[in-house]
Enzyme design. Structure first.
Site, short mmCIF file in Angstrom:
data_model
loop_
_atom_site.label_atom_id
_atom_site.label_comp_id
_atom_site.label_asym_id
_atom_site.label_seq_id
_atom_site.Cartn_x
_atom_site.Cartn_y
_atom_site.Cartn_z
N ASP A 93 28.28 105.79 54.73
CA ASP A 93 28.48 103.87 54.90
C ASP A 93 29.00 103.88 53.18
O ASP A 93 29.56 102.50 52.87
CB ASP A 93 27.04 103.64 55.05
N LYS A 179 18.45 90.90 53.18
CA LYS A 179 19.63 90.72 53.63
C LYS A 179 20.59 91.86 52.65
O LYS A 179 20.39 91.56 51.75
CB LYS A 179 19.61 89.68 52.72
N GLY A 232 23.61 91.93 41.96
CA GLY A 232 24.31 91.92 42.84
C GLY A 232 25.46 91.61 41.16
O GLY A 232 25.61 91.07 40.15
N THR A 236 28.09 85.93 42.25
CA THR A 236 27.04 85.31 43.24
C THR A 236 25.97 85.27 42.78
O THR A 236 24.81 84.18 43.15
CB THR A 236 26.65 86.88 44.25
N GLY A 237 25.30 85.63 41.30
CA GLY A 237 23.78 85.23 41.36
C GLY A 237 24.04 84.13 40.85
O GLY A 237 22.82 83.45 40.44
N GLU A 254 19.36 90.35 38.70
CA GLU A 254 19.62 91.44 37.82
C GLU A 254 21.40 91.73 38.49
O GLU A 254 21.84 92.36 39.82
CB GLU A 254 18.86 92.95 38.74
N CYS A 288 25.42 99.50 37.91
CA CYS A 288 25.66 98.35 36.90
C CYS A 288 24.99 98.57 36.00
O CYS A 288 26.21 97.60 35.07
CB CYS A 288 25.07 96.44 37.49
N GLU A 387 33.19 93.61 33.18
CA GLU A 387 32.75 94.53 33.86
C GLU A 387 33.84 94.94 35.25
O GLU A 387 34.08 94.23 35.90
CB GLU A 387 31.55 94.36 34.58
#
Ligand code: ADP
Length: 493
Positions: A93, A179, A232, A236-237, A254, A288, A387
């Site tokens: 995956d 999720k 993530g 999105t955070g 995080e 990360c 990043e």
């Protein structure tokens, strides 16, 4: 092929309300690995209501820590019994090499065992006396589960990141809706099977697979959620923080990093090369906390670059199930394109590409990339500051300690940092001046379930793992009693 077309809600396997699926791919060959249930707002609503009911009416939050520990340990055993199967699923995956996946799954089981122990300890540590200056009162504090937690997790360590949130939440007595990332949803569904077999009561853990905007966003906005835990990207955070602000949900985030690694010129050259390589190339650099900005003291700069290039050239690249592979494919086409663009951008910005950043020979399908090494990276360049989240390392020289510290701390991120020197006094001094939540001395990346994990600045809010992880899911209540038989005296004199 096993079916992953159901969601796990209220202890049942159910089809998503809209009946849809989405494909998850094997990044080593771009083939469809499985069709997965596409959960949407309606499924999230059902899952949150199930968790709410389990929390408000069910036994779980009222059980003792020792009782919860029994279930957590059963989950840990269930994971260990299937370790290689789960690791294989993770490789297909996500792309990561099999030994790294085995390590992840072993650590996932270890995380459930660790929080089982903390759940037991909670039974004796739940209440504590507080000495008040006014002796007419008796005060105790009490730790209580926070309620219904939502967890939104990333794709780089799929099952382990689920454990970092599920295990402490369950240990605390919370109920949860998980999720997973749409890029790597399979092991989260397996975790639901294992939790079911472990006799976790219905509704305590619910797993809803789906796309970020379709399932993640409704979870972060749902008024039935008390706590949101997210790992993530920063953008999105920020969205999740905004959604949480509407009804003041408790959040822990995080997020990303651009972690520096300072190498002083008294370091052992070979040790420096190995830790730099591991620090940025393990898990394909999709980490990360990866130490992606390396600062090398001038005296060691040229010899170190030479050795880095030599060793990077020896890294075996291929499908994660192949023996001896150290670099698997990147997770998907979007990430692959992003990294290729970052490599091109670095060259345009004037950094010197010493090695890699291209598709390796013989890997026609799959998202394979040779590890990239940039030297003399300009401080104001995009690749030095942002990043990249792939196997790309940026290296710069420095002259003295003050300059290294200034440069290391000059970042909007602050997740991790590392320093290497034979002079331990200096290394420890620098470690204390680095503005980051995790600082490694004479190494980079080793992570322990017992120790706090999280970042300064834009790398996040709060800490996971250890007792800090448990506290994420606990409220603190004070119970204060008036013990005096004298009137309070507001109007009765
Ligand atoms: P990436 O861009 O690397 O995939 P993200 O931070 O977007 O990283 O994804 C991490 C997790 O956040 C995934 O589970 C994803 O589905 C979820 N996610 C993405 N967008 C949203 C959103 N708007 N609201 C809530 N969750 C989201």
């Amino acid at each position: 092929m096993k079916s992953y077309e159901h969601l796990y809600i209220d202890g049942q396997w159910v089809k998503p309300a809209l009946g849809g699926t989405f494909p998850t791919l094997d990044p080593s060959n771009e083939a469809v690995l499985a069709q997965v249930a596409a959960g949407t707002a309606a499924d999230i609503d059902l899952a949150v209501k199930a968790a709410r009911k389990a929390f408000d009416e069910g036994p779980w939050p009222q059980t003792s820590g020792a009782q919860r520990a029994v279930v957590l340990r059963r989950i840990a055993s269930g994971i260990r019994e299937r370790l290689d199967t789960l690791a294989t699923l993770e490789v297909h995956d996500n792309g990561k090499p099999f030994p790294e996946a085995q390590w992840d799954i072993g650590d996932t089981a270890g995380c459930f065992d660790f929080y089982a122990e903390l759940a037991e300890q909670l039974d004796t540590r739940q209440e504590q006396n507080v000495q008040l200056a006014d002796e007419r009162f008796t005060c105790v504090t009490r730790k209580e589960p926070m309620g219904v937690a939502g967890a939104i997790i990333p794709w780089n360590f799929p099952m382990l990141m689920a454990a970092w949130k599920v295990a402490p939440a369950l240990a605390a007595g919370c109920c949860m809706v998980l999720k997973p990332s749409e890029l790597t949803p399979l092991t989260a569904l397996e975790l639901a099977h294992i939790a079911h077999e472990a006799c976790l009561p219905a509704g305590v853990l619910n797993v809803v697979t789906g796309l970020g905007p379709d399932a993640g966003a409704p979870l972060s906005e749902h008024p039935g959620i008390d706590k949101l835990a997210f790992t993530g990207s920063v953008p999105t955070g920020a969205k999740i923080m905004q959604a949480a602000a509407r009804d003041i949900k408790n959040i822990s985030l995080e997020l990303g990093g651009k972690s520096p690694f300072i190498i002083f010129d008294d370091s052992d050259l070979e040790a420096a090369v190995e830790w730099i390589m591991f620090g940025i190339f393990w898990n394909q650099g999709e980490v990360c906390s990866a130490t992606s900005r390396v600062l090398v003291q001038r005296g060691l700069y040229e010899p170190l670059l030479k050795r880095l290039v030599e060793e990077a050239g020896k890294l075996s690249i291929g499908p994660g199930m192949q023996d001896g592979v150290l670099l698997g494919p990147l997770v998907n086409s979007t990430q692959y394109q992003k990294i290729l663009q970052a490599v091109a951008r670095g060259q345009e910005e004037g950094a010197t590409l010493l090695y890699g950043g291209t598709r390796p020979l013989g890997c026609e399908a799959g998202y394979f990339l040779t590890p990239a090494i940039f030297a003399d990276v300009p401080v104001d360049s995009w690749i030095w500051n942002e990043e990249i989240f792939g196997p790309v390392v940026c290296v710069r020289p420095f002259d003295d300690e003050a300059e290294a510290l200034r440069s290391a701390n000059d970042s909007r991120f602050g997740l991790a940092a590392a320093v290497m020197s034979r002079d331990l006094e200096r290394a420890e001094r620098v470690a204390r001046r680095l503005r980051a939540g995790i600082v490694w001395v004479n190494c980079s990346q080793p992570t322990f379930t017992e120790a706090p994990w999280g970042g300064y600045k834009q790398s996040g809010i709060g800490r996971e793992l250890g007792e800090w992880g448990l506290n994420n899911y606990l409220e603190t209540k004070q119970i204060t009693r008036y013990d005096s038989d004298q009137p309070w005296g507001w109007y009765i004199k």
